[in-house]
Enzyme design. Structure first.
Site, mmCIF file in Angstrom:
data_model
loop_
_atom_site.group_PDB
_atom_site.id
_atom_site.type_symbol
_atom_site.label_atom_id
_atom_site.label_comp_id
_atom_site.label_asym_id
_atom_site.label_seq_id
_atom_site.Cartn_x
_atom_site.Cartn_y
_atom_site.Cartn_z
ATOM 1 N N LEU A 30 -5.122 98.406 16.342
ATOM 2 C CA LEU A 30 -5.572 99.597 17.077
ATOM 3 C C LEU A 30 -6.364 100.546 16.194
ATOM 4 O O LEU A 30 -6.059 100.750 15.025
ATOM 5 C CB LEU A 30 -4.360 100.323 17.677
ATOM 6 C CG LEU A 30 -3.503 99.509 18.649
ATOM 7 C CD1 LEU A 30 -2.356 100.361 19.195
ATOM 8 C CD2 LEU A 30 -4.329 98.937 19.796
ATOM 9 N N HIS A 34 -9.231 102.608 20.773
ATOM 10 C CA HIS A 34 -8.048 102.334 21.598
ATOM 11 C C HIS A 34 -7.288 103.630 21.868
ATOM 12 O O HIS A 34 -6.838 103.887 22.982
ATOM 13 C CB HIS A 34 -7.095 101.370 20.884
ATOM 14 C CG HIS A 34 -7.674 100.019 20.589
ATOM 15 N ND1 HIS A 34 -7.907 99.572 19.313
ATOM 16 C CD2 HIS A 34 -8.054 99.010 21.415
ATOM 17 C CE1 HIS A 34 -8.392 98.341 19.360
ATOM 18 N NE2 HIS A 34 -8.502 97.981 20.617
ATOM 19 N N GLY A 144 -12.779 100.217 27.873
ATOM 20 C CA GLY A 144 -13.877 100.848 27.132
ATOM 21 C C GLY A 144 -15.246 100.378 27.602
ATOM 22 O O GLY A 144 -15.430 99.201 27.920
ATOM 23 N N LYS A 146 -17.555 100.113 25.663
ATOM 24 C CA LYS A 146 -18.033 99.282 24.543
ATOM 25 C C LYS A 146 -18.206 97.839 25.003
ATOM 26 O O LYS A 146 -19.154 97.167 24.639
ATOM 27 C CB LYS A 146 -17.009 99.379 23.407
ATOM 28 C CG LYS A 146 -17.029 98.258 22.415
ATOM 29 C CD LYS A 146 -17.664 98.706 21.156
ATOM 30 C CE LYS A 146 -17.750 97.687 20.060
ATOM 31 N NZ LYS A 146 -17.090 96.449 20.210
ATOM 32 N N ASP A 147 -17.246 97.364 25.807
ATOM 33 C CA ASP A 147 -17.325 96.005 26.359
ATOM 34 C C ASP A 147 -17.860 96.120 27.781
ATOM 35 O O ASP A 147 -17.124 95.951 28.761
ATOM 36 C CB ASP A 147 -15.937 95.356 26.324
ATOM 37 C CG ASP A 147 -15.421 95.256 24.898
ATOM 38 O OD1 ASP A 147 -15.839 94.350 24.190
ATOM 39 O OD2 ASP A 147 -14.616 96.119 24.483
HETATM 40 P P1 AMP Z 1 -9.719 95.078 22.400
HETATM 41 O O1 AMP Z 1 -8.448 95.345 21.667
HETATM 42 O O2 AMP Z 1 -10.908 94.922 21.503
HETATM 43 O O3 AMP Z 1 -9.596 93.982 23.426
HETATM 44 O O4 AMP Z 1 -10.030 96.402 23.223
HETATM 45 C C1 AMP Z 1 -9.095 96.947 24.130
HETATM 46 C C2 AMP Z 1 -9.792 98.005 24.937
HETATM 47 O O5 AMP Z 1 -10.292 99.014 24.063
HETATM 48 C C3 AMP Z 1 -11.003 97.470 25.727
HETATM 49 O O6 AMP Z 1 -11.030 98.085 26.997
HETATM 50 C C4 AMP Z 1 -12.163 97.904 24.881
HETATM 51 O O7 AMP Z 1 -13.363 98.075 25.602
HETATM 52 C C5 AMP Z 1 -11.663 99.240 24.340
HETATM 53 N N1 AMP Z 1 -12.391 99.590 23.113
HETATM 54 C C6 AMP Z 1 -12.567 98.826 22.010
HETATM 55 N N2 AMP Z 1 -13.335 99.476 21.106
HETATM 56 C C7 AMP Z 1 -13.653 100.670 21.649
HETATM 57 C C8 AMP Z 1 -14.423 101.792 21.210
HETATM 58 N N3 AMP Z 1 -15.031 101.815 20.043
HETATM 59 N N4 AMP Z 1 -14.527 102.838 22.046
HETATM 60 C C9 AMP Z 1 -13.904 102.837 23.264
HETATM 61 N N5 AMP Z 1 -13.164 101.821 23.731
HETATM 62 C C10 AMP Z 1 -13.039 100.756 22.938
#
Ligand code: AMP
Length: 275
Positions: A30, A34, A144, A146-147
């Site tokens: 995290l 996150h 996010g 971001k994705d």
């Molecule tokens: P992940 O652990 O990479 O699967 O991400 C979990 C959630 O966090 C997903 O909805 C991502 O889009 C969001 N997320 C990851 N990085 C960022 C960021 N830099 N800014 C905002 N949300 C993020």
């Protein structure tokens, strides 16, 4: 904070949450990106559930499933300090059985851009998000921007499968130097990180061109590629789409996402800008 590992433990914990529930699914390691989702969920709901699960079905053969960063203790501490009520940390055996029913991403929007470079990635992502949303049954689920393509496909799944949870898009959180926070940033050496900064720089350049009144997608993409080419190891795509992920010839104000995917060394990074 209750830490749950099995479906039974989780179901009991979920049942005991009275009132509105916000849910943040993650793959752990995290960071402040996150955390911003968790904080938003805290603000908008009476209770918050976070899941940490590195989902094998969304990784392709040869990708970084085995070396995906893991920081279990730090993650738990972050969640506790952030006021999370229930943390769900299942194993693969808890989440998956054998010969499972599959969810397939839509044929076009699931197989362009990230889906083209990572075929079936979105099938696996939608499968796990569906499972987690069914378990957590949240009023609001936080994802996010971001994705961006992931978010768009989750919205489509929510619409197509009549899911009751509201999907809440959250802004991208960046590091001090502009690099979008990602669990995968730890793979970057100091030099690679410098090169990776060309990704947010290319998006900034796009923003300047648009502010100057030029909306032509080819012109914008060309100047972004000029910046990226000098720095990244390979450009996977630079694309300009609308919020529905249809490719645009010209920027539509308030309905455009500018997307970049590139490799720096062996690390694949994605970033984007919502116009
Ligand atoms: P992940 O652990 O990479 O699967 O991400 C979990 C959630 O966090 C997903 O909805 C991502 O889009 C969001 N997320 C990851 N990085 C960022 C960021 N830099 N800014 C905002 N949300 C993020």
């Amino acid at each position: 904070m209750l830490v749950t590992k099995t479906i039974d433990q989780f179901n009991i914990a979920r049942k005991n949450l009275k009132g509105s529930v916000g849910f943040v699914p993650t793959m752990g390691a995290l960071h402040k990106g996150h955390l911003s989702l968790i904080q938003r969920a805290k603000e908008e709901n009476e209770h918050v559930i976070v899941s940490i699960f590195v989902n094998p079905t969304q990784f392709l053969e040869g990708e970084d499933l085995d070396k995906y960063p893991k920081k279990e203790e730090a993650d738990m501490e972050i969640c506790k300090l952030a006021g999370v009520d229930v943390l769900f940390v299942p194993t693969t055996n808890v989440m998956y059985g054998s010969d499972e029913l599959k969810i397939l991403a839509p044929k076009i929007k699931g197989y362009i851009l990230d889906g083209f470079n990572r075929p079936r990635h979105f099938d696996g992502m939608l499968q796990i998000v569906m499972k987690l949303l069914n378990l957590a049954d949240p009023h609001n689920a936080y994802f996010g921007k971001k994705d961006a393509q992931q978010l768009s496909l989750i919205n489509k799944m929510a619409e197509n499968y009549f899911l009751r949870s509201k999907i809440v898009p959250c802004d991208i959180v960046r590091d001090y130097d502009g690099l979008a926070l990602s669990s995968r940033n730890v793979y970057l050496s100091q030099d690679e990180r410098e090169m990776a900064l060309s990704i947010p720089s290319s998006l900034q350049k796009a923003s300047q061109i648009i502010i100057s009144g030029k909306l032509d997608a080819q012109i914008i993409k060309k100047s972004m590629i000029d910046i990226l080419e000098k720095n990244v190891s390979s450009i996977e795509y630079v694309e300009i789409v609308n919020r529905d992920f249809e490719i645009l010839d010209s920027v539509e104000l308030k309905n455009t996402i500018i997307l970049v995917a590139a490799k720096v060394g062996t690390t694949r990074l994605i970033d984007n800008l919502w116009i």
